[in-house]
Design an enzyme around this catalytic site. Structure first.
Site: not given
Length: 317
Positions: A163, A186, A262, A265, A288, A297
């Site tokens: 990110r 995160k 993004h 990414r 993730h 994806y």
């Protein structure tokens, strides 16, 4: 939509502040994430105040469902929300009610059974491999300190799938000599991601010929900061500046479609899976928490379906 203070009942305003403090201090959410929660909850609390609710113990399931309809239509004077944005807002509402129940502010959770609006699942936008190559070739506007930095930045974004906040947040020591980089995602969760040779070479060139000059140009401030990517003042490069770097490269490369950090990414993940990578590996590389997020994806594009059909069906041509 940030609600004027006089539209919020004081008890609800206090409950919002207490929950945001919990998210910030106890759960360690980022400033941007907490700000997003604040916007959603202030809009919800304003809706409840207008409906005559003075505390969360007075809210029932019909209130939550009515709020969801209101934000989808924008009938409260705020911006109408898409299905995905409304689902995000509902997640904030659910979290607030769960917290209120746990704290004993109320004896029930009115949001627990309210369903989020159905979302149309869209494939993430990814650049072709050729377009990525053009973008990265255009990243550096010259063999200058800023040009070397810009090339290293974009190479690293595509090489790691990081990110934008993770990559601009890198310190020099986070880039290992063993061809890996430590990214902090995160909640401060760390993951170690391999770095390809193109990105390693670009980062090495920047560290040798680019970063020292930027550090010196900033009145020596850059010499004392651990940040990997510096601006012209010797401070850490901001996310906004990194966005501008990417936009400039996209313009020089002649890419007419919208390109964001993004996008790189998404391209990273799409190209790995197209090359045969296991979805669980891609999940780890992207950071993730759930493989469900990564599985989008693996959805087959209409173009891919047509190619396979044309190549395999005996009456296709």
């Amino acid at each position: 939509m940030s609600a004027p203070a006089d539209l919020l009942h004081p008890a609800l305003a206090t409950a919002v502040r207490d929950y945001l403090a919990h998210l910030r201090v106890e759960r360690g959410l980022s400033t941007n994430t907490v700000a997003a929660y604040r916007r959603d909850l202030e809009r919800y609390a304003t809706f409840l105040s207008a409906a005559g609710r003075t505390g969360l113990d007075q809210v029932d399931e019909r209130d939550v469902a009515a709020y969801l309809t209101t934000v989808r239509e924008g009938s409260d004077g705020g911006r109408p929300l898409s299905a995905s944005s409304a689902a995000r807002s509902l997640a904030a509402v659910r979290g607030w009610h769960r917290f209120a129940l746990a704290e004993g502010w109320t004896g029930h959770d009115p949001a627990a059974e309210v369903s989020a609006p159905t979302q149309t699942r869209r494939l993430p936008h990814a650049l072709s491999i050729d377009d990525v190559a053009r973008l990265l070739a255009a990243a550096s506007a010259g063999d200058t300190p800023a040009g070397l930095r810009d090339r290293a930045l974009l190479e690293l974004l595509y090489s790691t799938g990081g990110r934008i906040s993770e990559v601009v947040g890198l310190d020099v020591d986070d880039v290992g000599s063993d061809a890996v980089v430590r990214l902090f995602g995160k909640g401060g969760k760390e993951r170690v991601v391999p770095v390809g040779s193109y990105a390693r070479d670009a980062v090495d060139a920047y560290l040798v010929r680019g970063r020292p000059a930027l550090a010196s140009a900033g009145a020596g401030r850059g010499r004392s900061t651990p940040a990997l990517f510096l601006n012209s003042r010797g401070d850490r490069l901001s996310r906004q500046s990194a966005w501008a770097v990417l936009q400039g490269a996209a313009d020089r490369a002649g890419l007419t479609e919208h390109v964001s950090p993004h996008t790189l990414r998404h391209s990273f993940a799409t190209h790995l899976l197209a090359g045969g990578a296991d979805v669980r590996v891609v999940q780890e590389l992207l950071g993730h928490a759930s493989v469900t997020t990564t599985q989008i994806y693996t959805m087959v594009t209409p173009e891919a379906l047509r190619e396979v059909y044309a190549a395999t069906h005996p009456r296709a041509l």
